[in-house]
Design a protein around this motif. Structure first.
Motif, PDB file in Angstrom:
ATOM      1  N   PHE A 130      -9.467  -0.538   2.438  1.00 40.28           N
ATOM      2  CA  PHE A 130      -8.104  -0.571   1.824  1.00 40.28           C
ATOM      3  C   PHE A 130      -7.750  -2.242   2.281  1.00 40.28           C
ATOM      4  O   PHE A 130      -7.106  -2.686   1.871  1.00 40.28           O
ATOM      5  CB  PHE A 130      -7.336   0.338   1.952  1.00 40.28           C
ATOM      6  N   GLU A 131      -8.080  -2.622   3.167  1.00 39.11           N
ATOM      7  CA  GLU A 131      -7.837  -3.231   3.606  1.00 39.11           C
ATOM      8  C   GLU A 131      -8.224  -4.781   3.664  1.00 39.11           C
ATOM      9  O   GLU A 131      -8.170  -5.327   4.153  1.00 39.11           O
ATOM     10  CB  GLU A 131      -7.483  -2.965   6.170  1.00 39.11           C
TER      11      GLU A 131
ATOM     12  N   THR B 108      -2.761   5.067   3.062  1.00 38.75           N
ATOM     13  CA  THR B 108      -3.297   4.916   4.226  1.00 38.75           C
ATOM     14  C   THR B 108      -3.156   6.369   5.303  1.00 38.75           C
ATOM     15  O   THR B 108      -3.789   6.805   6.418  1.00 38.75           O
ATOM     16  CB  THR B 108      -3.294   3.659   5.341  1.00 38.75           C
ATOM     17  N   ASN B 109      -1.420   6.768   5.312  1.00 35.50           N
ATOM     18  CA  ASN B 109      -1.258   7.761   6.436  1.00 35.50           C
ATOM     19  C   ASN B 109      -1.775   9.442   5.231  1.00 35.50           C
ATOM     20  O   ASN B 109      -1.764  10.056   6.147  1.00 35.50           O
ATOM     21  CB  ASN B 109       0.211   8.197   5.832  1.00 35.50           C
TER      22      ASN B 109
ATOM     23  N   ARG C 244      -6.784   9.736   5.543  1.00 33.60           N
ATOM     24  CA  ARG C 244      -6.635   9.189   6.670  1.00 33.60           C
ATOM     25  C   ARG C 244      -8.312   9.472   7.049  1.00 33.60           C
ATOM     26  O   ARG C 244      -8.736   8.963   8.292  1.00 33.60           O
ATOM     27  CB  ARG C 244      -5.974  10.364   7.816  1.00 33.60           C
ATOM     28  N   HIS C 245      -8.818   9.310   5.887  1.00 36.56           N
ATOM     29  CA  HIS C 245     -10.426   8.955   6.255  1.00 36.56           C
ATOM     30  C   HIS C 245     -11.095   6.887   6.712  1.00 36.56           C
ATOM     31  O   HIS C 245     -10.084   6.516   6.828  1.00 36.56           O
ATOM     32  CB  HIS C 245     -11.165   8.723   4.863  1.00 36.56           C
ATOM     33  N   PRO C 246     -11.441   6.765   8.120  1.00 36.05           N
ATOM     34  CA  PRO C 246     -11.643   6.134   8.419  1.00 36.05           C
ATOM     35  C   PRO C 246     -12.295   4.945   7.271  1.00 36.05           C
ATOM     36  O   PRO C 246     -12.014   3.975   7.622  1.00 36.05           O
ATOM     37  CB  PRO C 246     -12.929   5.685  10.134  1.00 36.05           C
ATOM     38  N   ARG C 247     -12.593   5.257   6.702  1.00 36.16           N
ATOM     39  CA  ARG C 247     -13.530   4.069   5.817  1.00 36.16           C
ATOM     40  C   ARG C 247     -13.013   4.175   5.032  1.00 36.16           C
ATOM     41  O   ARG C 247     -12.852   2.851   4.713  1.00 36.16           O
ATOM     42  CB  ARG C 247     -14.713   5.047   5.491  1.00 36.16           C
ATOM     43  N   PHE C 248     -12.219   4.678   4.543  1.00 34.57           N
ATOM     44  CA  PHE C 248     -10.768   4.511   3.250  1.00 34.57           C
ATOM     45  C   PHE C 248      -9.690   3.622   3.860  1.00 34.57           C
ATOM     46  O   PHE C 248      -9.075   2.153   3.497  1.00 34.57           O
ATOM     47  CB  PHE C 248     -10.013   5.534   2.907  1.00 34.57           C
ATOM     48  N   LYS C 249     -10.015   3.072   5.361  1.00 37.98           N
ATOM     49  CA  LYS C 249      -8.616   2.571   5.831  1.00 37.98           C
ATOM     50  C   LYS C 249      -9.454   1.127   5.794  1.00 37.98           C
ATOM     51  O   LYS C 249      -8.720   0.028   5.643  1.00 37.98           O
ATOM     52  CB  LYS C 249      -8.158   2.354   7.442  1.00 37.98           C
ATOM     53  N   GLU C 250     -10.500   1.078   6.252  1.00 43.09           N
ATOM     54  CA  GLU C 250     -11.541  -0.087   6.592  1.00 43.09           C
ATOM     55  C   GLU C 250     -11.567  -1.146   4.405  1.00 43.09           C
ATOM     56  O   GLU C 250     -11.491  -1.916   4.663  1.00 43.09           O
ATOM     57  CB  GLU C 250     -12.767  -0.098   6.527  1.00 43.09           C
TER      58      GLU C 250
ATOM     59  N   GLY D  22       0.765  -1.003  -0.202  1.00 37.92           N
ATOM     60  CA  GLY D  22      -0.057   0.314  -0.333  1.00 37.92           C
ATOM     61  C   GLY D  22       0.715   0.802  -0.354  1.00 37.92           C
ATOM     62  O   GLY D  22       0.105   2.261   0.326  1.00 37.92           O
TER      63      GLY D  22
END
Length: 440
Positions: free
Chosen positions: A156-157, A144-145, A148-154, A118
């Motif tokens: 992407f993972e 992800t750094n 930083r939107h929390p929905r994007f982190k979810e 990533g």
């Protein structure tokens, strides 16, 4: 290199040995002549090898190899031809790369290349506008750094990128962006980002229009239904010819109230991404209540409704919203299952998360309708829907409730052999309590 280089090498060695033997014949020292000749040839060969080594270590990209004679001349010529061919290939590849970069730079959509972890590898100009990426300092940074939107982190993972993600732009909250992720190569990621602000605004206008119209219609409809109820309560004082008309008016008024309530519920669900009251819900007891209501709805139709639920599996979320979604699925099964049919409700958990399944032996749905079932007002059979009193919004409500609870709906059905609706909840939404699983 010439394919006959073996013959050339043998001829050179024969000439060298012959020359050394002639010198030995003249001088009378055959051994010394042969040794000195071979030593000189070895020294000359080492010198050419050092020339090649120095050129390989210090040469510039377009610098030709040194001149040589004999076998080494052929070696240097072969290297030169390989170098020229490599330059032509690199030139063609660079031209392709330049064209790709020019075309992607002209795009209004952002294109970002990420490695398997990533980290940012390459991006076009639009990515700098939409995501705020900076060249070259952001190269190699985890995406992800920077987003930083929390929905994007979810997003992407997770492993499933079938649906796009819509979030505010990191550079401007008033700009809405839509992200698509796909894997390629050695598990690398290609991310496409579009500006969907205009589409989002139009969608928001539609939502506001529906919500406002529903609110405005609710009051006059309540007044009309109230007067109709009053008239029906005093039906003996009304001309008998109006009795049937009043009953039909009250029935349709009640149906319109149900439709408005569903529209208002959808507007409420679309207003936020997460439920306001997010706490562990005892799904087993919730499903038991819904089962009892479904049994009452079934009445004398003789349908067999069973519930298998693990009471240790709790679900984080809004109990009211989950009740609305689950009851829609169960009540639909009751409506579209024939008399004496069976309806099976299951709630369980595994490594993939928690799952709710509602299976019936009803009339089933043709496969061509399955992709559109969760659309608003979509009807597989309008006459059938009218007979059952549905609004066409039930599965749309289910879909929105599941989206707010980080879940998805899976539908499988065979025409004439029943349907199965399964809700899959991600592991972070699941919690456990100490209890013993029961069957009803």
């Amino acid at each position: 290199m010439n394919q006959n280089w073996h013959g050339t090498l043998i001829r050179h060695m024969l000439l060298l040995v012959t020359g050394c033997l002639l010198v030995g014949l003249i001088s009378g020292y055959y051994g010394w002549s042969l040794a000195i000749g071979l030593g000189l040839y070895l020294g000359w060969t080492l010198k050419q090898l050092l020339r090649l080594h120095d050129w390989l270590r210090q040469h510039k990209p377009d610098e030709a190899p040194p001149d040589g004679y004999g076998l080494w001349g052929e070696v240097f010529d072969s290297i030169y031809h390989l170098q020229r061919r490599d330059q032509r290939v690199r030139g063609r590849l660079q031209a392709v790369i330049d064209r790709v970069q020019e075309s992607t730079a002209a795009l209004k959509d952002a294109v970002i290349m990420l490695d398997s972890d990533g980290n940012l590898e390459w991006w076009n100009r639009a990515a700098e506008t939409l995501l705020g990426l900076k060249t070259p300092q952001d190269s190699g940074q985890p995406v992800t750094n920077l987003v930083r939107h929390p929905r994007f982190k979810e997003y992407f993972e997770q492993d499933n990128y079938e649906e796009a993600l819509e979030i505010p732009s990191p550079t401007n909250d008033r700009v809405r962006i839509q992200l698509y992720l796909t894997r390629y190569g050695n598990n690398e990621h290609l991310m496409l980002v579009r500006d969907v602000t205009r589409i989002h605004q139009l969608e928001q206008m539609r939502k506001d229009f529906v919500a406002n119209v529903s609110h405005e219609l609710r009051t006059p409809l309540t007044v009309i239904c109230g007067y109709l109820e009053t008239l029906l309560d005093n039906v003996e004082e009304v001309n008998p010819r109006w009795s049937r008309a009043l009953q039909q008016m009250q029935q349709q008024g009640s149906r319109m109230q149900t439709l408005l309530n569903d529209l208002l519920l959808l507007a409420k669900l679309e207003a936020t991404d997460y439920p306001s009251d997010n706490h562990p819900v005892a799904v087993q007891s919730l499903l038991q209540t819904i089962k009892n209501d479904a049994q009452a709805l079934s009445g004398e139709r003789g349908q067999h409704i069973t519930l298998e639920a693990d009471p240790t599996v709790l679900l984080k979320g809004s109990e009211g919203e989950l009740r609305s979604a689950f009851s829609n699925l169960v009540f639909n099964a009751v409506k579209y299952t024939q008399d004496k049919g069976t309806i099976r409700i299951r709630w369980w958990a595994d490594q993939q998360g928690a799952h709710l399944s509602v299976q019936d032996s009803g009339i089933g749905i043709d496969s061509k309708h399955l992709p559109r079932l969760t659309e608003r007002f979509y009807r597989v059979d309008s006459s059938r829907n009218s007979n059952t009193g549905g609004t066409g919004l039930g599965l749309a409500i289910v879909k929105h409730v599941l989206l707010r609870h980080r879940a998805r709906l899976e539908i499988s059905s065979v025409l004439g052999h029943g349907s199965t609706f399964t809700c899959h909840f991600a592991p972070p939404q699941v919690s456990r309590s100490e209890a013993i699983a029961v069957k009803d």
